[in-house]
Write an enzyme that holds these catalytic residues in place. Sequence first.
Site, short mmCIF file in Angstrom:
data_model
loop_
_atom_site.label_atom_id
_atom_site.label_comp_id
_atom_site.label_asym_id
_atom_site.label_seq_id
_atom_site.Cartn_x
_atom_site.Cartn_y
_atom_site.Cartn_z
N ASN A 164 -27.80 51.90 -29.18
CA ASN A 164 -26.93 50.79 -28.76
C ASN A 164 -26.91 49.68 -29.81
O ASN A 164 -26.36 48.61 -29.56
CB ASN A 164 -27.36 50.22 -27.40
CG ASN A 164 -28.72 49.55 -27.46
OD1 ASN A 164 -29.43 49.68 -28.45
ND2 ASN A 164 -29.08 48.85 -26.40
N GLY A 192 -31.26 48.23 -34.43
CA GLY A 192 -30.87 49.08 -35.57
C GLY A 192 -29.37 48.91 -35.76
O GLY A 192 -28.76 48.05 -35.14
N SER A 195 -36.31 51.80 -28.72
CA SER A 195 -37.11 50.66 -28.26
C SER A 195 -37.22 49.68 -29.42
O SER A 195 -37.44 50.10 -30.56
CB SER A 195 -38.54 51.09 -27.90
OG SER A 195 -39.36 49.94 -27.71
N TYR A 198 -44.12 45.16 -24.66
CA TYR A 198 -44.04 46.37 -25.50
C TYR A 198 -45.18 47.33 -25.15
O TYR A 198 -44.95 48.50 -24.85
CB TYR A 198 -44.13 45.94 -26.97
CG TYR A 198 -44.03 47.07 -27.96
CD1 TYR A 198 -42.86 47.80 -28.11
CD2 TYR A 198 -45.12 47.39 -28.78
CE1 TYR A 198 -42.77 48.82 -29.04
CE2 TYR A 198 -45.02 48.40 -29.72
CZ TYR A 198 -43.85 49.12 -29.85
OH TYR A 198 -43.76 50.13 -30.78
N1 LIG Z 1 -42.19 51.58 -37.13
C1 LIG Z 1 -43.42 51.65 -36.67
O1 LIG Z 1 -44.37 51.31 -37.38
C2 LIG Z 1 -43.70 52.16 -35.28
C3 LIG Z 1 -45.03 52.24 -34.87
C4 LIG Z 1 -45.30 52.69 -33.59
C5 LIG Z 1 -44.28 53.13 -32.76
N2 LIG Z 1 -43.00 53.07 -33.20
C6 LIG Z 1 -41.95 53.48 -32.26
O2 LIG Z 1 -40.93 54.19 -32.92
C7 LIG Z 1 -39.65 53.85 -32.38
C8 LIG Z 1 -38.72 53.36 -33.47
O3 LIG Z 1 -39.28 52.21 -34.11
P1 LIG Z 1 -38.56 51.55 -35.36
O4 LIG Z 1 -39.61 50.92 -36.18
O5 LIG Z 1 -37.65 52.54 -35.98
O6 LIG Z 1 -37.73 50.38 -34.63
P2 LIG Z 1 -36.18 49.99 -34.77
O7 LIG Z 1 -36.05 48.71 -34.02
O8 LIG Z 1 -35.76 50.03 -36.19
O9 LIG Z 1 -35.45 51.17 -34.01
C9 LIG Z 1 -35.31 51.23 -32.62
C10 LIG Z 1 -33.89 51.67 -32.29
O10 LIG Z 1 -33.75 51.78 -30.86
C11 LIG Z 1 -32.47 51.26 -30.51
N3 LIG Z 1 -32.48 50.87 -29.10
C12 LIG Z 1 -33.20 49.89 -28.52
N4 LIG Z 1 -32.91 49.82 -27.20
C13 LIG Z 1 -31.99 50.78 -26.96
C14 LIG Z 1 -31.29 51.20 -25.79
N5 LIG Z 1 -31.48 50.61 -24.61
N6 LIG Z 1 -30.40 52.21 -25.89
C15 LIG Z 1 -30.20 52.82 -27.09
N7 LIG Z 1 -30.82 52.47 -28.22
C16 LIG Z 1 -31.71 51.47 -28.16
C17 LIG Z 1 -32.27 50.09 -31.47
O11 LIG Z 1 -30.94 49.66 -31.60
C18 LIG Z 1 -32.85 50.66 -32.77
O12 LIG Z 1 -31.85 51.30 -33.54
C19 LIG Z 1 -39.91 52.83 -31.27
O13 LIG Z 1 -39.94 53.49 -30.04
C20 LIG Z 1 -41.25 52.27 -31.62
O14 LIG Z 1 -41.94 51.84 -30.48
C21 LIG Z 1 -42.68 52.57 -34.43
#
Ligand SMILES: NC(=O)c1ccc[n+]([C@@H]2O[C@H](COP(=O)([O-])OP(=O)(O)OC[C@H]3O[C@@H](n4cnc5c(N)ncnc54)[C@H](O)[C@@H]3O)[C@@H](O)[C@H]2O)c1
Length: 325
Positions: free
Chosen positions: A36, A40, A79, A149
Amino acid sequence: MSAARRAVVTGGAGFLGSHLCERLLDTGYSVVCMDNFLTGGPENVAHLIGRRGFRLVECDLTEFVHIPGDVDLVLHFASAASPVDYLKLPLETLKVGGIGTLHALGLAREKGARFVLASTSEVYGDPLQHPQREDYWGNVNPVGPRSVYDEAKRYGEALTTAYRNTHGMDTGIVRIFNTYGPRMRPHDGRAIPTFIRQALNGEPLTVAGDGSQTRSICYVDDTVAGILAMAAARGEPGPINIGNPDEMTVLALAGTIRDLAGSDSEITFVERPENDPAVRRPDTALARDRLGWRPEVPSDRGLRRTVAWFEELFAENREREEAAV
Ligand SMILES: NC(=O)c1ccc[n+]([C@@H]2O[C@H](COP(=O)([O-])OP(=O)(O)OC[C@H]3O[C@@H](n4cnc5c(N)ncnc54)[C@H](O)[C@@H]3O)[C@@H](O)[C@H]2O)c1
């Protein structure tokens, strides 16, 4: 992996999701990227549009979700993930971790697909066990600011486990530790992009507290390889830590980034956020044993690539601004 396989990546237009989409396409999957664009954006997958087998669907996971056709794999990554984002979006974060996870599980169940949940090292909270092993239950403040979170992810793990036990689904949980690399946003508030942006702009690097808290950082290519190893490990429920045990203090991280960026910015100290974990290091024995995975990119190499990517991004932004004047 055969050419007929099809994966859904929720949050696919985010930092990690976009790398996952790319790698899945490279390995012969067709990919439906659902997002959404809350934290991102389509620019993260612009280079994939037009590639055979790639489809971008703008949708909110907390609403009704439907995909026609077969699906073999659902990777649930939607998320907000950076503290700056989820503190600004507390209800959205809880909803996507709860209702969004229910919908993603429902999709995987309907399709008979393997489901992989992106959980996080934050389920360990401010840990009393170091390094963190998967059998540690964590130390999370359920009413602290970060709970939106941490508790959403803990609930997501509970939901995933209940769906597995109740419906006999093939699910896997990965607990991802701090990951960095190209396509992070310069203002997403996480330490690495913040330090790189500050160093490249000649601004002071703002270290939280006295900087003695530690983090273990993993380059995105390694994290993606670990997640895809979990996706391929049919029947493996996890949870399994995916991260690099290379632990360093936040102060040392700031110094390293400043050196790699060739910057002479000073380092300053700002207030440490509430419930900020004091230490973080994954025990990765389970990932090695069950998935045959271990991180391979040393931090200085990964950070150098990330600094180079940000340099390019800032140069492009400057060119665009100059052209617009
Ligand atoms: N990057 C890290 O270091 C890390 C570490 C632990 C866990 N994670 C997990 O990995 C996942 C991605 O993290 P990231 O760093 O890429 O974050 P990010 O914010 O870049 O990506 C998350 C994506 O989810 C989308 N999103 C959020 N709510 C939404 C919804 N209701 N419907 C559809 N899309 C939705 C956002 O628009 C975004 O594109 C997350 O679940 C996060 O908890 C990431």
